[in-house]
Write a protein that holds these residues in place. Structure first.
Motif, PDB file in Angstrom:
ATOM      1  N   PRO A   4     -83.588   3.594  -7.133  1.00 32.55           N
ATOM      2  CA  PRO A   4     -82.536   4.396  -6.513  1.00 32.55           C
ATOM      3  C   PRO A   4     -82.802   4.686  -5.036  1.00 32.55           C
ATOM      4  CG  PRO A   4     -83.997   5.808  -7.750  1.00 32.55           C
ATOM      5  CD  PRO A   4     -84.450   4.395  -8.010  1.00 32.55           C
ATOM      6  N   LYS A   5     -81.722   5.003  -4.348  1.00 32.47           N
ATOM      7  CA  LYS A   5     -81.831   5.561  -3.001  1.00 32.47           C
ATOM      8  C   LYS A   5     -81.948   7.074  -3.202  1.00 32.47           C
ATOM      9  CE  LYS A   5     -79.391   6.385   1.255  1.00 32.47           C
ATOM     10  NZ  LYS A   5     -78.099   6.469   1.905  1.00 32.47           N
ATOM     11  N   VAL A   6     -82.962   7.680  -2.613  1.00 32.86           N
ATOM     12  CA  VAL A   6     -83.220   9.105  -2.801  1.00 32.86           C
ATOM     13  C   VAL A   6     -83.009   9.825  -1.481  1.00 32.86           C
ATOM     14  CG1 VAL A   6     -84.932  10.824  -3.475  1.00 32.86           C
ATOM     15  CG2 VAL A   6     -84.864   8.627  -4.649  1.00 32.86           C
ATOM     16  N   THR A   7     -82.192  10.893  -1.501  1.00 30.76           N
ATOM     17  CA  THR A   7     -81.962  11.702  -0.308  1.00 30.76           C
ATOM     18  C   THR A   7     -82.291  13.155  -0.617  1.00 30.76           C
ATOM     19  OG1 THR A   7     -79.624  12.024  -0.864  1.00 30.76           O
ATOM     20  CG2 THR A   7     -80.158  10.173   0.599  1.00 30.76           C
ATOM     21  N   TRP A   8     -82.678  13.876   0.425  1.00 31.41           N
ATOM     22  CA  TRP A   8     -83.067  15.281   0.290  1.00 31.41           C
ATOM     23  C   TRP A   8     -82.258  16.110   1.276  1.00 31.41           C
ATOM     24  CZ3 TRP A   8     -87.042  16.434  -3.184  1.00 31.41           C
ATOM     25  CH2 TRP A   8     -87.755  15.343  -3.662  1.00 31.41           C
ATOM     26  N   ALA A   9     -81.875  17.319   0.854  1.00 33.49           N
ATOM     27  CA  ALA A   9     -81.136  18.226   1.729  1.00 33.49           C
ATOM     28  C   ALA A   9     -81.607  19.653   1.476  1.00 33.49           C
ATOM     29  CB  ALA A   9     -79.640  18.122   1.470  1.00 33.49           C
ATOM     30  N   ARG A  10     -81.444  20.490   2.498  1.00 38.48           N
ATOM     31  CA  ARG A  10     -81.735  21.925   2.363  1.00 38.48           C
ATOM     32  C   ARG A  10     -80.523  22.677   2.888  1.00 38.48           C
ATOM     33  NH1 ARG A  10     -86.339  23.515   5.789  1.00 38.48           N
ATOM     34  NH2 ARG A  10     -84.739  23.464   7.380  1.00 38.48           N
ATOM     35  N   ASP A  11     -79.981  23.550   2.069  1.00 42.06           N
ATOM     36  CA  ASP A  11     -78.802  24.343   2.432  1.00 42.06           C
ATOM     37  C   ASP A  11     -77.653  23.461   2.922  1.00 42.06           C
ATOM     38  OD1 ASP A  11     -80.156  26.684   1.733  1.00 42.06           O
ATOM     39  OD2 ASP A  11     -80.990  26.908   3.746  1.00 42.06           O
ATOM     40  N   GLY A  12     -77.485  22.307   2.269  1.00 42.26           N
ATOM     41  CA  GLY A  12     -76.371  21.424   2.589  1.00 42.26           C
ATOM     42  C   GLY A  12     -76.573  20.508   3.775  1.00 42.26           C
ATOM     43  N   VAL A  13     -77.757  20.544   4.395  1.00 35.37           N
ATOM     44  CA  VAL A  13     -78.038  19.705   5.566  1.00 35.37           C
ATOM     45  C   VAL A  13     -79.112  18.694   5.189  1.00 35.37           C
ATOM     46  CG1 VAL A  13     -78.867  19.694   7.956  1.00 35.37           C
ATOM     47  CG2 VAL A  13     -77.466  21.592   7.134  1.00 35.37           C
ATOM     48  N   ASP A  44     -88.642  27.847   6.098  1.00 35.20           N
ATOM     49  CA  ASP A  44     -88.413  26.614   5.350  1.00 35.20           C
ATOM     50  C   ASP A  44     -87.788  26.871   3.973  1.00 35.20           C
ATOM     51  OD1 ASP A  44     -89.463  24.716   7.241  1.00 35.20           O
ATOM     52  OD2 ASP A  44     -91.441  25.536   6.791  1.00 35.20           O
ATOM     53  N   SER A  45     -87.583  28.118   3.629  1.00 37.13           N
ATOM     54  CA  SER A  45     -86.968  28.464   2.354  1.00 37.13           C
ATOM     55  C   SER A  45     -85.513  28.031   2.330  1.00 37.13           C
ATOM     56  CB  SER A  45     -87.041  29.979   2.124  1.00 37.13           C
ATOM     57  OG  SER A  45     -88.376  30.411   2.088  1.00 37.13           O
ATOM     58  N   GLY A  46     -84.975  27.826   1.126  1.00 42.95           N
ATOM     59  CA  GLY A  46     -83.560  27.492   0.998  1.00 42.95           C
ATOM     60  C   GLY A  46     -83.268  26.780  -0.299  1.00 42.95           C
ATOM     61  N   ARG A  47     -82.022  26.355  -0.459  1.00 44.57           N
ATOM     62  CA  ARG A  47     -81.602  25.618  -1.648  1.00 44.57           C
ATOM     63  C   ARG A  47     -81.768  24.137  -1.367  1.00 44.57           C
ATOM     64  NH1 ARG A  47     -79.679  26.749  -6.184  1.00 44.57           N
ATOM     65  NH2 ARG A  47     -79.096  28.850  -5.602  1.00 44.57           N
ATOM     66  N   PHE A  48     -82.735  23.531  -2.054  1.00 44.16           N
ATOM     67  CA  PHE A  48     -83.040  22.114  -1.872  1.00 44.16           C
ATOM     68  C   PHE A  48     -82.270  21.294  -2.896  1.00 44.16           C
ATOM     69  CE2 PHE A  48     -86.397  24.025   0.471  1.00 44.16           C
ATOM     70  CZ  PHE A  48     -86.800  23.084   1.392  1.00 44.16           C
ATOM     71  N   ARG A  62     -80.772  20.596  -8.028  1.00 44.91           N
ATOM     72  CA  ARG A  62     -80.697  21.680  -7.036  1.00 44.91           C
ATOM     73  C   ARG A  62     -81.710  22.754  -7.424  1.00 44.91           C
ATOM     74  NH1 ARG A  62     -75.365  22.176  -4.469  1.00 44.91           N
ATOM     75  NH2 ARG A  62     -74.284  20.216  -4.879  1.00 44.91           N
ATOM     76  N   LYS A  63     -82.437  23.231  -6.442  1.00 41.37           N
ATOM     77  CA  LYS A  63     -83.455  24.243  -6.732  1.00 41.37           C
ATOM     78  C   LYS A  63     -83.630  25.163  -5.523  1.00 41.37           C
ATOM     79  CE  LYS A  63     -86.356  25.416  -9.912  1.00 41.37           C
ATOM     80  NZ  LYS A  63     -85.885  25.917 -11.155  1.00 41.37           N
ATOM     81  N   MET A  64     -83.631  26.463  -5.769  1.00 40.51           N
ATOM     82  CA  MET A  64     -83.912  27.431  -4.708  1.00 40.51           C
ATOM     83  C   MET A  64     -85.420  27.524  -4.544  1.00 40.51           C
ATOM     84  SD  MET A  64     -82.530  29.379  -2.575  1.00 40.51           S
ATOM     85  CE  MET A  64     -83.133  30.553  -1.410  1.00 40.51           C
ATOM     86  N   VAL A  65     -85.891  27.362  -3.319  1.00 39.37           N
ATOM     87  CA  VAL A  65     -87.320  27.422  -3.016  1.00 39.37           C
ATOM     88  C   VAL A  65     -87.526  28.515  -1.973  1.00 39.37           C
ATOM     89  CG1 VAL A  65     -89.310  26.160  -2.116  1.00 39.37           C
ATOM     90  CG2 VAL A  65     -87.605  24.970  -3.511  1.00 39.37           C
ATOM     91  N   ARG A  66     -88.490  29.387  -2.232  1.00 37.35           N
ATOM     92  CA  ARG A  66     -88.762  30.489  -1.315  1.00 37.35           C
ATOM     93  C   ARG A  66     -90.240  30.467  -0.933  1.00 37.35           C
ATOM     94  NH1 ARG A  66     -88.268  36.434  -3.354  1.00 37.35           N
ATOM     95  NH2 ARG A  66     -89.662  37.307  -1.833  1.00 37.35           N
ATOM     96  N   PHE A  67     -90.496  30.345   0.358  1.00 37.68           N
ATOM     97  CA  PHE A  67     -91.865  30.407   0.870  1.00 37.68           C
ATOM     98  C   PHE A  67     -92.095  31.816   1.393  1.00 37.68           C
ATOM     99  CE2 PHE A  67     -90.674  25.922   1.306  1.00 37.68           C
ATOM    100  CZ  PHE A  67     -91.705  25.340   0.601  1.00 37.68           C
ATOM    101  N   LEU A  68     -93.153  32.455   0.893  1.00 38.80           N
ATOM    102  CA  LEU A  68     -93.412  33.849   1.244  1.00 38.80           C
ATOM    103  C   LEU A  68     -94.323  34.012   2.448  1.00 38.80           C
ATOM    104  CD1 LEU A  68     -93.898  35.256  -2.354  1.00 38.80           C
ATOM    105  CD2 LEU A  68     -91.838  35.309  -0.937  1.00 38.80           C
ATOM    106  N   GLY A  69     -95.174  33.051   2.706  1.00 40.82           N
ATOM    107  CA  GLY A  69     -96.132  33.178   3.801  1.00 40.82           C
ATOM    108  C   GLY A  69     -97.522  33.455   3.265  1.00 40.82           C
ATOM    109  N   LYS A  70     -98.505  33.166   4.062  1.00 40.64           N
ATOM    110  CA  LYS A  70     -99.904  33.278   3.635  1.00 40.64           C
ATOM    111  C   LYS A  70    -100.310  34.691   3.257  1.00 40.64           C
ATOM    112  CE  LYS A  70    -101.425  29.345   6.348  1.00 40.64           C
ATOM    113  NZ  LYS A  70    -102.241  28.883   7.461  1.00 40.64           N
TER     114      LYS A  70
END
Length: 75
Positions: A4-13, A44-48, A62-70
């Motif tokens: 397959p051709k695989v594409t990635w987006a975050r928040d629709g972009v 970098d958080s968002g809906r991937f 579709r998955k919501m990913v949240r980065f909290l920070g160190k």
């Protein structure tokens, strides 16, 4: 089949995977694709969305990913 051709987006972009230095897509021998994000921050958080398509059809996850920070991690 076919691969397959695989594409990635975050928040629709669409993510700029080529030459960005921030994102890297890895494909394992079993056909599993992974998105690696170098040094993620809360910005970098968002809906991937990952979409795989070929002549047999199209699937997306579709998955919501949240980065909290160190500061939120305990060693």
């Amino acid at each position: 089949m076919p691969t397959p051709k695989v594409t990635w987006a975050r928040d629709g972009v669409d993510l700029d995977i080529t030459d960005s230095g921030k994102f890297l897509v890895m494909r394992e021998p079993e056909g599993v694709y992974k998105l690696c994000i170098h040094d993620p921050t809360p910005l970098d958080s968002g809906r991937f969305i990952v979409e795989a398509s070929n002549s047999a059809g199209k699937e997306e996850i579709r998955k919501m990913v949240r980065f909290l920070g160190k500061q939120h991690y305990k060693y």
